[in-house]
Design a protein around this motif. Structure first.
Motif, short mmCIF file in Angstrom:
data_model
loop_
_atom_site.label_atom_id
_atom_site.label_comp_id
_atom_site.label_asym_id
_atom_site.label_seq_id
_atom_site.Cartn_x
_atom_site.Cartn_y
_atom_site.Cartn_z
N ASN A 90 11.94 -26.99 -37.42
CA ASN A 90 11.74 -26.06 -36.90
C ASN A 90 10.35 -26.62 -36.22
O ASN A 90 9.65 -27.82 -36.29
CB ASN A 90 10.60 -25.04 -37.86
N ILE A 91 10.72 -26.62 -34.62
CA ILE A 91 10.33 -27.33 -33.50
C ILE A 91 8.86 -26.41 -33.29
O ILE A 91 9.23 -25.27 -32.51
CB ILE A 91 10.73 -28.51 -32.45
N GLU A 92 7.85 -26.11 -33.61
CA GLU A 92 6.74 -25.22 -33.17
C GLU A 92 6.48 -24.89 -31.85
O GLU A 92 7.12 -25.19 -31.47
CB GLU A 92 4.89 -26.24 -33.86
N LYS A 109 6.62 -22.66 -25.07
CA LYS A 109 7.53 -22.25 -24.00
C LYS A 109 9.34 -22.06 -24.51
O LYS A 109 9.87 -22.87 -24.56
CB LYS A 109 7.40 -22.76 -22.62
N ILE A 110 10.48 -20.53 -24.08
CA ILE A 110 11.07 -20.73 -23.85
C ILE A 110 11.98 -21.95 -23.22
O ILE A 110 13.42 -22.79 -23.66
CB ILE A 110 11.62 -19.42 -23.40
N SER A 111 11.94 -22.53 -22.24
CA SER A 111 12.99 -23.75 -21.62
C SER A 111 12.42 -25.26 -22.49
O SER A 111 13.18 -25.24 -22.96
CB SER A 111 11.78 -23.97 -20.00
N GLN A 112 10.96 -24.69 -22.91
CA GLN A 112 11.28 -25.90 -23.64
C GLN A 112 11.92 -26.32 -25.51
O GLN A 112 12.45 -26.76 -25.95
CB GLN A 112 9.70 -26.40 -24.34
N ASN A 113 12.01 -24.61 -25.77
CA ASN A 113 12.84 -24.89 -27.04
C ASN A 113 13.86 -24.71 -26.73
O ASN A 113 14.39 -25.51 -28.04
CB ASN A 113 12.38 -22.91 -28.24
N SER A 145 8.44 -27.92 -40.00
CA SER A 145 7.93 -27.86 -38.46
C SER A 145 7.69 -29.57 -38.12
O SER A 145 6.61 -30.00 -38.74
CB SER A 145 6.82 -26.97 -39.39
N SER A 146 7.07 -29.59 -37.28
CA SER A 146 6.43 -30.26 -36.05
C SER A 146 6.35 -29.95 -34.36
O SER A 146 6.75 -28.71 -34.70
CB SER A 146 7.06 -31.80 -36.02
N THR A 147 5.70 -30.92 -34.14
CA THR A 147 5.16 -29.85 -32.27
C THR A 147 5.79 -31.02 -31.46
O THR A 147 6.54 -30.04 -30.64
CB THR A 147 3.45 -30.68 -32.62
N ASN A 148 6.63 -31.97 -32.06
CA ASN A 148 7.82 -32.63 -31.24
C ASN A 148 8.54 -33.68 -31.62
O ASN A 148 8.68 -33.43 -33.38
CB ASN A 148 6.81 -32.97 -30.24
N LEU A 149 10.23 -33.49 -30.95
CA LEU A 149 10.94 -34.80 -31.74
C LEU A 149 10.73 -35.77 -32.57
O LEU A 149 11.17 -36.12 -33.84
CB LEU A 149 11.91 -35.30 -31.37
#
Length: 188
Positions: free
Chosen positions: A127-129, A132-136, A102-106
């Motif tokens: 897994n990117i933590e 918002k759905i659009s960001q996911n 997991s991490s917070t960004n690419l």
């Protein structure tokens, strides 16, 4: 209450276009930090369900306690605290089990994957933590594009998304959208 939830998940199936769909795994998340409680919960889940497992905890020692009971079920190891990912990677390597990274960004995810690859852990799930759905959706699309079009191998692993908003209708809609856009595993 846990028994009722496990029974519900065991029976949950849908039929879509002649195919039976259902849950494939159940996540056991440690929130207390207590290894004994986590082990007891993992044991209870194993005794009452044949679903595959995800063992989630901040501390690798807590995951280790759950692994002592669940190792034969080949659970996913999910260290929820990014600071402990390397200890969890060593645990995954020793146990020959898949690891959720997991991490917070690419960018940071790429760095963590490269570091874990140096430890020779090759069975990863990305897994990117939660955002918002659009960001996911954007992150999942970018992961797939970079893996396929740019041949960026560190992003070629399956993706896991955790949805924890608590709104069952909204969570279901989010899960459907994410599943359509490259999410391999969704935890609700």
């Amino acid at each position: 209450k846990l028994k009722e939830f496990i029974d519900f998940t065991n029976k949950l199936q849908f039929e879509r276009v002649g195919q039976k769909l259902g849950l494939k795994l159940i996540a056991v998340k440690n929130v207390s930090g207590n290894s004994d409680k986590f082990s007891a919960t993992v044991k209870f889940v194993i005794e009452n369900s044949s679903l595959n497992l995800v063992l989630m905890a901040d501390e690798p020692k807590v995951i280790q306690a759950g692994l002592e009971i669940a190792k034969d079920r080949k659970p996913l190891i999910f260290a929820t605290d990014e600071k402990n990912i390397f200890d969890a990677a060593k645990l995954a390597k020793e146990s020959n089990l898949p690891l959720v990274v997991s991490s917070t960004n690419l960018d940071s995810l790429s760095e963590v994957i490269k570091s874990i690859a140096e430890l020779k852990v090759e069975d990863l799930i990305l897994n990117i933590e939660e955002q918002k759905i659009s960001q996911n959706l954007q992150n999942l699309t970018q992961l797939r594009r970079l893996a396929l079009k740019k041949n960026f191998r560190p992003f070629g692993f399956p993706n896991l998304v955790v949805i924890k908003k608590g709104d069952s209708f909204g969570d279901t809609l989010s899960a459907g959208a994410l599943l359509a856009k490259y999410a391999s595993i969704i935890l609700l």
